[in-house]
Design a protein around this motif. Structure first.
Motif, PDB file in Angstrom:
ATOM      1  N   PRO A   1       3.855 -11.633  -7.244  1.00 37.90           N
ATOM      2  CA  PRO A   1       3.783 -12.117  -8.622  1.00 37.90           C
ATOM      3  C   PRO A   1       3.337 -10.999  -9.568  1.00 37.90           C
ATOM      4  CG  PRO A   1       2.457 -13.498  -7.154  1.00 37.90           C
ATOM      5  CD  PRO A   1       2.938 -12.324  -6.355  1.00 37.90           C
ATOM      6  N   PRO A   2       3.825 -11.017 -10.804  1.00 39.83           N
ATOM      7  CA  PRO A   2       3.493  -9.953 -11.755  1.00 39.83           C
ATOM      8  C   PRO A   2       1.990  -9.756 -11.960  1.00 39.83           C
ATOM      9  CG  PRO A   2       5.171 -11.401 -12.670  1.00 39.83           C
ATOM     10  CD  PRO A   2       4.738 -11.994 -11.373  1.00 39.83           C
ATOM     11  N   ASP A   3       1.218 -10.822 -11.905  1.00 38.70           N
ATOM     12  CA  ASP A   3      -0.225 -10.694 -12.143  1.00 38.70           C
ATOM     13  C   ASP A   3      -0.990 -10.180 -10.927  1.00 38.70           C
ATOM     14  OD1 ASP A   3      -0.138 -12.931 -10.523  1.00 38.70           O
ATOM     15  OD2 ASP A   3      -1.187 -14.242 -11.931  1.00 38.70           O
ATOM     16  N   SER A   4      -0.276  -9.890  -9.823  1.00 36.38           N
ATOM     17  CA  SER A   4      -0.951  -9.422  -8.608  1.00 36.38           C
ATOM     18  C   SER A   4      -0.868  -7.910  -8.437  1.00 36.38           C
ATOM     19  CB  SER A   4      -0.341 -10.096  -7.373  1.00 36.38           C
ATOM     20  OG  SER A   4       0.949  -9.572  -7.096  1.00 36.38           O
ATOM     21  N   ILE A   5      -0.163  -7.225  -9.334  1.00 33.62           N
ATOM     22  CA  ILE A   5      -0.027  -5.777  -9.170  1.00 33.62           C
ATOM     23  C   ILE A   5      -1.112  -5.038  -9.947  1.00 33.62           C
ATOM     24  CG2 ILE A   5       2.470  -5.976  -8.797  1.00 33.62           C
ATOM     25  CD1 ILE A   5       2.836  -4.668 -11.577  1.00 33.62           C
ATOM     26  N   ASN A   6      -1.441  -3.851  -9.452  1.00 40.22           N
ATOM     27  CA  ASN A   6      -2.397  -2.988 -10.133  1.00 40.22           C
ATOM     28  C   ASN A   6      -1.598  -2.098 -11.083  1.00 40.22           C
ATOM     29  OD1 ASN A   6      -4.219  -1.053 -10.971  1.00 40.22           O
ATOM     30  ND2 ASN A   6      -5.286  -1.006  -8.999  1.00 40.22           N
ATOM     31  N   GLN A   7      -1.523  -2.513 -12.356  1.00 45.54           N
ATOM     32  CA  GLN A   7      -0.675  -1.851 -13.357  1.00 45.54           C
ATOM     33  C   GLN A   7      -0.927  -0.345 -13.493  1.00 45.54           C
ATOM     34  OE1 GLN A   7       1.850  -2.522 -15.336  1.00 45.54           O
ATOM     35  NE2 GLN A   7       2.091  -4.706 -14.979  1.00 45.54           N
ATOM     36  N   ALA A   8      -2.124   0.105 -13.156  1.00 47.16           N
ATOM     37  CA  ALA A   8      -2.457   1.523 -13.315  1.00 47.16           C
ATOM     38  C   ALA A   8      -1.521   2.438 -12.527  1.00 47.16           C
ATOM     39  CB  ALA A   8      -3.899   1.777 -12.889  1.00 47.16           C
ATOM     40  N   TYR A   9      -0.914   1.933 -11.457  1.00 49.48           N
ATOM     41  CA  TYR A   9      -0.058   2.747 -10.596  1.00 49.48           C
ATOM     42  C   TYR A   9       1.434   2.664 -10.964  1.00 49.48           C
ATOM     43  CZ  TYR A   9      -4.210   2.756  -7.625  1.00 49.48           C
ATOM     44  OH  TYR A   9      -5.487   2.887  -7.136  1.00 49.48           O
TER      45      TYR A   9
ATOM     46  N   ILE B   1       6.030   4.664  -8.774  1.00 47.52           N
ATOM     47  CA  ILE B   1       4.622   4.491  -8.416  1.00 47.52           C
ATOM     48  C   ILE B   1       3.954   5.861  -8.475  1.00 47.52           C
ATOM     49  CG2 ILE B   1       3.032   3.718  -6.608  1.00 47.52           C
ATOM     50  CD1 ILE B   1       4.842   1.476  -7.717  1.00 47.52           C
ATOM     51  N   GLU B   2       2.791   5.918  -9.109  1.00 45.83           N
ATOM     52  CA  GLU B   2       2.042   7.170  -9.170  1.00 45.83           C
ATOM     53  C   GLU B   2       0.621   6.935  -8.683  1.00 45.83           C
ATOM     54  OE1 GLU B   2       0.632  10.680 -12.258  1.00 45.83           O
ATOM     55  OE2 GLU B   2       2.274   9.341 -12.839  1.00 45.83           O
ATOM     56  N   VAL B   3       0.257   7.676  -7.613  1.00 43.49           N
ATOM     57  CA  VAL B   3      -1.086   7.590  -7.036  1.00 43.49           C
ATOM     58  C   VAL B   3      -1.600   9.012  -6.826  1.00 43.49           C
ATOM     59  CG1 VAL B   3      -2.456   6.835  -5.053  1.00 43.49           C
ATOM     60  CG2 VAL B   3      -0.568   5.399  -5.868  1.00 43.49           C
ATOM     61  N   ASP B   4      -2.748   9.315  -7.370  1.00 39.87           N
ATOM     62  CA  ASP B   4      -3.366  10.636  -7.216  1.00 39.87           C
ATOM     63  C   ASP B   4      -2.407  11.785  -7.528  1.00 39.87           C
ATOM     64  OD1 ASP B   4      -5.796   9.479  -6.504  1.00 39.87           O
ATOM     65  OD2 ASP B   4      -5.296   9.486  -4.365  1.00 39.87           O
ATOM     66  N   GLY B   5      -1.624  11.624  -8.586  1.00 39.28           N
ATOM     67  CA  GLY B   5      -0.721  12.680  -9.014  1.00 39.28           C
ATOM     68  C   GLY B   5       0.597  12.748  -8.268  1.00 39.28           C
ATOM     69  N   GLN B   6       0.745  11.953  -7.214  1.00 36.77           N
ATOM     70  CA  GLN B   6       2.007  11.927  -6.469  1.00 36.77           C
ATOM     71  C   GLN B   6       2.858  10.765  -6.976  1.00 36.77           C
ATOM     72  OE1 GLN B   6       0.749  11.870  -2.281  1.00 36.77           O
ATOM     73  NE2 GLN B   6       1.403  14.003  -2.192  1.00 36.77           N
ATOM     74  N   VAL B   7       4.161  11.022  -7.149  1.00 34.79           N
ATOM     75  CA  VAL B   7       5.065  10.017  -7.699  1.00 34.79           C
ATOM     76  C   VAL B   7       6.085   9.603  -6.643  1.00 34.79           C
ATOM     77  CG1 VAL B   7       6.800   9.542  -9.473  1.00 34.79           C
ATOM     78  CG2 VAL B   7       4.791  10.932 -10.025  1.00 34.79           C
ATOM     79  N   ASN B   8       6.266   8.306  -6.503  1.00 33.49           N
ATOM     80  CA  ASN B   8       7.282   7.728  -5.627  1.00 33.49           C
ATOM     81  C   ASN B   8       8.290   7.063  -6.573  1.00 33.49           C
ATOM     82  OD1 ASN B   8       8.776   6.486  -3.644  1.00 33.49           O
ATOM     83  ND2 ASN B   8       7.013   5.675  -2.549  1.00 33.49           N
TER      84      ASN B   8
ATOM     85  N   TRP C   1       9.870  -0.615  -1.675  1.00 37.32           N
ATOM     86  CA  TRP C   1      10.574   0.116  -0.618  1.00 37.32           C
ATOM     87  C   TRP C   1      10.158   1.573  -0.725  1.00 37.32           C
ATOM     88  CZ3 TRP C   1      16.278   1.720  -1.543  1.00 37.32           C
ATOM     89  CH2 TRP C   1      16.472   2.134  -2.847  1.00 37.32           C
ATOM     90  N   LYS C   2      10.932   2.497  -0.158  1.00 36.75           N
ATOM     91  CA  LYS C   2      10.655   3.947  -0.231  1.00 36.75           C
ATOM     92  C   LYS C   2       9.275   4.316   0.269  1.00 36.75           C
ATOM     93  CE  LYS C   2      13.971   5.360  -3.701  1.00 36.75           C
ATOM     94  NZ  LYS C   2      14.182   6.189  -4.893  1.00 36.75           N
TER      95      LYS C   2
ATOM     96  N   ILE D   1       0.843  -1.193   0.000  1.00 37.23           N
ATOM     97  CA  ILE D   1       0.000   0.000   0.000  1.00 37.23           C
ATOM     98  C   ILE D   1       0.880   1.246   0.000  1.00 37.23           C
ATOM     99  CG2 ILE D   1      -1.768   1.286   1.288  1.00 37.23           C
ATOM    100  CD1 ILE D   1      -2.464  -1.460   2.612  1.00 37.23           C
ATOM    101  N   TRP D   2       0.507   2.225  -0.812  1.00 37.98           N
ATOM    102  CA  TRP D   2       1.167   3.526  -0.777  1.00 37.98           C
ATOM    103  C   TRP D   2       0.148   4.601  -1.087  1.00 37.98           C
ATOM    104  CZ3 TRP D   2       2.630   7.393  -4.462  1.00 37.98           C
ATOM    105  CH2 TRP D   2       3.464   8.383  -3.918  1.00 37.98           C
ATOM    106  N   ASN D   3       0.168   5.659  -0.301  1.00 37.12           N
ATOM    107  CA  ASN D   3      -0.717   6.808  -0.505  1.00 37.12           C
ATOM    108  C   ASN D   3      -2.194   6.376  -0.553  1.00 37.12           C
ATOM    109  OD1 ASN D   3      -0.900   9.582  -0.722  1.00 37.12           O
ATOM    110  ND2 ASN D   3      -0.796   9.602  -2.944  1.00 37.12           N
ATOM    111  N   GLY D   4      -2.530   5.369   0.249  1.00 37.11           N
ATOM    112  CA  GLY D   4      -3.906   4.903   0.347  1.00 37.11           C
ATOM    113  C   GLY D   4      -4.341   3.926  -0.738  1.00 37.11           C
TER     114      GLY D   4
END
Length: 94
Positions: A27-35, A56-63, A87-88, A5-8
């Motif tokens: 596993p690769p098929d377990s990630i939400n590619q949109a982020y 990772i990008e969530v709601d305009g914020q980038v990690n 991480w991070k 989880i990151w940024n909710g």
């Protein structure tokens, strides 16, 4: 079930993770590619090989470079080929 989880936002969730050096590799098929956004960053591990990264990008914020994976790991790490770790500030709940 492990969850990243990151940024909710739930980035990944799976009960098929591999644990290496204390990190949950999803596993690769377990990630939400949109982020996930491809990164040009690469690092090398002596026994796992060359790692590639995602920002990772969530709601305009980038990690930047907050997730990594081994597209072509060395033989000792074949079990995590393509699996993603975080991480991070990404919280991994087990």
């Amino acid at each position: 079930m492990p969850k990243a989880i990151w940024n909710g936002a739930v980035l990944a969730e799976s009960n098929q993770c591999e644990v290496v050096e204390g990190n949950q590799y999803f596993p690769p098929d377990s990630i939400n590619q949109a982020y996930f956004k491809d990164s040009t960053t690469h690092t090398t591990c002596g026994w796992k090989g060359v790692a590639s990264y995602y920002s990772i990008e969530v709601d305009g914020q980038v990690n930047k470079d907050a997730a990594w994976y081994y597209p072509e790991p060395k033989d000792a790490a074949k079990n995590i080929k393509g699996y993603i770790a975080f991480w991070k500030g990404v919280k991994v709940e087990v």
